[in-house]
Design a protein around this motif. Structure first.
Motif, PDB file in Angstrom:
ATOM      1  N   ASP A 404      18.300   4.309   5.338  1.00  0.00           N
ATOM      2  CA  ASP A 404      17.675   3.319   4.469  1.00  0.00           C
ATOM      3  C   ASP A 404      17.091   2.159   5.262  1.00  0.00           C
ATOM      4  N   LYS A 405      17.719   1.841   6.404  1.00  0.00           N
ATOM      5  CA  LYS A 405      17.239   0.738   7.234  1.00  0.00           C
ATOM      6  C   LYS A 405      15.777   0.938   7.614  1.00  0.00           C
ATOM      7  N   GLY A 406      15.418   2.184   7.931  1.00  0.00           N
ATOM      8  CA  GLY A 406      14.039   2.486   8.283  1.00  0.00           C
ATOM      9  C   GLY A 406      13.079   2.194   7.152  1.00  0.00           C
ATOM     10  N   LYS A 407      13.508   2.480   5.918  1.00  0.00           N
ATOM     11  CA  LYS A 407      12.666   2.206   4.754  1.00  0.00           C
ATOM     12  C   LYS A 407      12.427   0.709   4.593  1.00  0.00           C
ATOM     13  N   VAL A 408      13.481  -0.084   4.833  1.00  0.00           N
ATOM     14  CA  VAL A 408      13.355  -1.541   4.722  1.00  0.00           C
ATOM     15  C   VAL A 408      12.381  -2.081   5.770  1.00  0.00           C
ATOM     16  N   LEU A 409      12.477  -1.581   6.987  1.00  0.00           N
ATOM     17  CA  LEU A 409      11.581  -2.023   8.058  1.00  0.00           C
ATOM     18  C   LEU A 409      10.131  -1.701   7.704  1.00  0.00           C
ATOM     19  N   ARG A 410       9.905  -0.526   7.142  1.00  0.00           N
ATOM     20  CA  ARG A 410       8.542  -0.139   6.752  1.00  0.00           C
ATOM     21  C   ARG A 410       8.022  -1.026   5.629  1.00  0.00           C
ATOM     22  N   GLN A 411       8.883  -1.325   4.672  1.00  0.00           N
ATOM     23  CA  GLN A 411       8.470  -2.203   3.574  1.00  0.00           C
ATOM     24  C   GLN A 411       8.122  -3.592   4.090  1.00  0.00           C
ATOM     25  N   ASN A 412       8.915  -4.086   5.040  1.00  0.00           N
ATOM     26  CA  ASN A 412       8.668  -5.426   5.593  1.00  0.00           C
ATOM     27  C   ASN A 412       7.348  -5.484   6.350  1.00  0.00           C
ATOM     28  N   VAL A 413       7.068  -4.466   7.163  1.00  0.00           N
ATOM     29  CA  VAL A 413       5.826  -4.485   7.931  1.00  0.00           C
ATOM     30  C   VAL A 413       4.623  -4.286   7.014  1.00  0.00           C
ATOM     31  N   GLU A 414       4.791  -3.514   5.933  1.00  0.00           N
ATOM     32  CA  GLU A 414       3.715  -3.379   4.949  1.00  0.00           C
ATOM     33  C   GLU A 414       3.434  -4.724   4.281  1.00  0.00           C
ATOM     34  N   GLY A 415       4.495  -5.504   4.034  1.00  0.00           N
ATOM     35  CA  GLY A 415       4.324  -6.828   3.458  1.00  0.00           C
ATOM     36  C   GLY A 415       3.535  -7.753   4.363  1.00  0.00           C
ATOM     37  N   LEU A 416       3.831  -7.708   5.666  1.00  0.00           N
ATOM     38  CA  LEU A 416       3.087  -8.534   6.622  1.00  0.00           C
ATOM     39  C   LEU A 416       1.653  -8.048   6.774  1.00  0.00           C
ATOM     40  N   LYS A 417       1.472  -6.738   6.705  1.00  0.00           N
ATOM     41  CA  LYS A 417       0.112  -6.179   6.758  1.00  0.00           C
ATOM     42  C   LYS A 417      -0.738  -6.762   5.635  1.00  0.00           C
ATOM     43  N   GLU A 418      -0.178  -6.818   4.423  1.00  0.00           N
ATOM     44  CA  GLU A 418      -0.916  -7.362   3.280  1.00  0.00           C
ATOM     45  C   GLU A 418      -1.256  -8.835   3.496  1.00  0.00           C
ATOM     46  N   LYS A 419      -0.313  -9.587   4.070  1.00  0.00           N
ATOM     47  CA  LYS A 419      -0.579 -11.005   4.343  1.00  0.00           C
ATOM     48  C   LYS A 419      -1.673 -11.168   5.404  1.00  0.00           C
ATOM     49  N   ALA A 420      -1.667 -10.284   6.404  1.00  0.00           N
ATOM     50  CA  ALA A 420      -2.701 -10.319   7.439  1.00  0.00           C
ATOM     51  C   ALA A 420      -4.074 -10.018   6.833  1.00  0.00           C
ATOM     52  N   LEU A 421      -4.122  -9.025   5.960  1.00  0.00           N
ATOM     53  CA  LEU A 421      -5.390  -8.676   5.311  1.00  0.00           C
ATOM     54  C   LEU A 421      -5.893  -9.824   4.447  1.00  0.00           C
ATOM     55  N   GLU A 422      -4.967 -10.510   3.752  1.00  0.00           N
ATOM     56  CA  GLU A 422      -5.346 -11.664   2.930  1.00  0.00           C
ATOM     57  C   GLU A 422      -5.910 -12.785   3.801  1.00  0.00           C
ATOM     58  N   ALA A 423      -5.324 -12.964   4.986  1.00  0.00           N
ATOM     59  CA  ALA A 423      -5.725 -14.069   5.867  1.00  0.00           C
ATOM     60  C   ALA A 423      -7.168 -13.945   6.333  1.00  0.00           C
ATOM     61  N   VAL A 424      -7.670 -12.710   6.478  1.00  0.00           N
ATOM     62  CA  VAL A 424      -9.035 -12.520   6.989  1.00  0.00           C
ATOM     63  C   VAL A 424     -10.053 -12.296   5.874  1.00  0.00           C
ATOM     64  N   LYS A 425      -9.626 -12.398   4.618  1.00  0.00           N
ATOM     65  CA  LYS A 425     -10.571 -12.312   3.505  1.00  0.00           C
ATOM     66  C   LYS A 425     -11.432 -13.576   3.454  1.00  0.00           C
ATOM     67  N   PRO A 426     -12.536 -13.571   2.685  1.00  0.00           N
ATOM     68  CA  PRO A 426     -13.471 -14.711   2.671  1.00  0.00           C
ATOM     69  C   PRO A 426     -12.837 -16.084   2.495  1.00  0.00           C
ATOM     70  N   ASN A 427     -11.787 -16.192   1.675  1.00  0.00           N
ATOM     71  CA  ASN A 427     -11.139 -17.494   1.475  1.00  0.00           C
ATOM     72  C   ASN A 427      -9.748 -17.549   2.098  1.00  0.00           C
ATOM     73  N   GLY A 428      -9.455 -16.614   2.987  1.00  0.00           N
ATOM     74  CA  GLY A 428      -8.150 -16.555   3.623  1.00  0.00           C
ATOM     75  C   GLY A 428      -7.955 -17.640   4.662  1.00  0.00           C
ATOM     76  N   SER A 429      -6.706 -17.856   5.059  1.00  0.00           N
ATOM     77  CA  SER A 429      -6.377 -18.939   5.999  1.00  0.00           C
ATOM     78  C   SER A 429      -7.081 -18.763   7.345  1.00  0.00           C
ATOM     79  N   SER A 430      -7.139 -17.553   7.868  1.00  0.00           N
ATOM     80  CA  SER A 430      -7.784 -17.325   9.161  1.00  0.00           C
ATOM     81  C   SER A 430      -9.290 -17.539   9.082  1.00  0.00           C
ATOM     82  N   THR A 431      -9.872 -17.134   7.959  1.00  0.00           N
ATOM     83  CA  THR A 431     -11.312 -17.336   7.777  1.00  0.00           C
ATOM     84  C   THR A 431     -11.643 -18.819   7.690  1.00  0.00           C
TER      85      THR A 431
END
Length: 447
Positions: A404-431
């Motif tokens: 189960d630990k592996g599933k949690v790690l995958r869920q966590n990295v997927e969560g950060l992936k979504e935040k990274a994608l949001e950051a580079v969107k037109p109104n995202g923090s990185s943009t």
């Protein structure tokens, strides 16, 4: 050529994974500046050859070779010795080339962008009365510990509590330059002076996104003029990465197409890190015992160390290549875990494509990055005991394959992936931070 034309000096640190991200930054900035803007790119000849040979050179980037400090007729140093020789030649090597560039182009510099290591650019910028923008090629966590060098060195506790960090850090997590015996010479001195002078930069740019380390970034903002996370830069080329089939000369992508989803272990330890022979053997024995599908980026000298008959026995489920198209591999749905040295670029790429990590750090910021991966972001595991053994590697792989630990790690990295994608969107923090960066570069200080 006009007096108002933007002429940007770009000063690179020519070792490790430093110059290439700086060039990527320049290429990203260029379309947002006036069409007659010009960049003068200062770097050593060897490093320039390496990064510019991979793609056509844009007309608005002029390449200048600065001295690497090696005297004619002497043997070319490598590793730490090469860095030491280069540092001894700075900043005069840059000053000479920058003067030549201004005379050749006929336009004074309007801005300096440099690798953050090159702290003396604060003096250049003050003398020229232009903005200095420092590019930190690693994460906010490692930048923070450098800024707290004095605090860390004065602390006698086993565990360190550093402002902005949600977990205590160990001395062993620190980059060696922070805890070096002597800060008065060579590479440790370069980084210590950077820590003392970085507040003079008009902007400090990071290839990261604010949502990854919000508390650390807030602390950095209290110490520096402008902290501009504009990454992950790799996400800007996501479509190109996935569609670029011509780069698959090694056949990795075709091989991955035949594997089950999230079943493959991808192993790569960067261009600088070399594992000890016993650890290469341990990895091989673990992979063979587990019979887990794998792609291993391993140079020929490493292949020679593999157990006799390993290649033949693992041919049905494994693939070893001397060079791997890392971005395309991490973007592939068959890849389930990335075994890495924890260099910053590799971590960002792993987050950007939602792949959890097994970490085996070696030097620099890698141990701190590994600590963050496991204890703070919880998107991977450090290898048991810090070094690869057969049993430790099997145990860590089992976590991802069965538990189960592996599933949690995958869920966590997927969560950060979504935040990274949001950051580079037109109104995202990185943009939004990128827009601020462009305005800083355009700004002419009053004379």
């Amino acid at each position: 050529m006009t007096a108002s034309q933007l002429h940007i000096a770009v000063l690179a640190f020519p070792f490790g994974s430093h110059a290439a991200p700086l060039l990527t930054l320049v290429q990203k900035i260029s379309p947002f500046l006036p069409s007659n803007s010009i960049f003068s790119f200062f770097n050593t000849s060897n490093s320039n050859t390496s990064i510019f040979s991979k793609a056509p050179n844009p007309e608005n980037i002029k390449i200048y070779n600065v001295s690497d400090g090696v005297k004619q007729g002497n043997d070319t140093p490598i590793g730490c010795e090469a860095i030491q020789v280069f540092i001894q030649s700075t900043p005069t090597n840059f000053e000479k080339s920058m003067k030549e560039a201004e005379e050749e182009i006929g336009v004074k510099f309007s801005c300096i962008i440099s690798d953050a290591f090159l702290w003396f650019c604060c003096d250049f910028a003050k003398k020229m009365n232009v903005p200095w923008i420092a590019f930190w090629t690693a994460g906010s966590c490692s930048l923070s510990v450098h800024l707290y060098t004095d605090l860390i060195r004065s602390n006698e506790e086993t565990l360190l509590k550093i402002p902005g960090f949600s977990t205590s850090l160990r001395i062993s997590d620190m980059p060696q330059e922070v805890v070096a015996h002597n800060l008065e010479g060579g590479f440790p001195s370069l980084l210590y002076n950077m820590a003392l002078n970085l507040h003079k930069a008009d902007g400090v740019v990071l290839n990261s996104f604010e949502e990854l380390d919000p508390k650390i970034n807030n602390d950095l903002k209290s110490k520096l003029q402008k902290v501009l996370n504009i990454g992950p830069l790799v996400l800007q080329s996501l479509k190109k990465v996935i569609s670029d089939v011509n780069s698959d000369e090694s056949g990795c992508i075709k091989w991955l197409d035949k594997q089950n989803e999230k079943s493959v272990v991808y192993l790569s330890f960067g261009t600088v890190t070399t594992l000890p022979p016993n650890e290469i053997v341990a990895i091989a024995e673990a992979l063979e015992a587990k019979r887990v599908p794998f792609i291993w980026s391993l140079k020929d000298n490493g292949v020679k160390i593999l157990p006799k008959g390993f290649l033949e026995r693992t041919n049905e489920f494994g693939k070893i290549v001397s060079w791997a198209p890392q971005l395309e591999i991490l973007a592939h749905s068959s890849v389930g875990v990335f075994v890495t040295h924890c260099g910053w670029n590799s971590i960002l790429e792993s987050i950007s494509y939602g792949v959890p990590m097994i970490c085996r750090p070696s030097f620099g910021d890698q141990k701190l990055n590994s600590r963050m991966v496991e204890n703070v972001w919880q998107i991977g595991l450090q290898i048991e005991g810090g070094n690869f053994t057969k049993s430790g590697t099997i145990s860590t792989l089992d976590t991802f394959c069965n538990e189960d630990k592996g599933k949690v790690l995958r869920q966590n990295v997927e969560g950060l992936k979504e935040k990274a994608l949001e950051a580079v969107k037109p109104n995202g923090s990185s943009t939004e931070n990128f827009k601020v960066l462009v305005e800083l570069i355009k700004f002419h200080k009053p004379t």
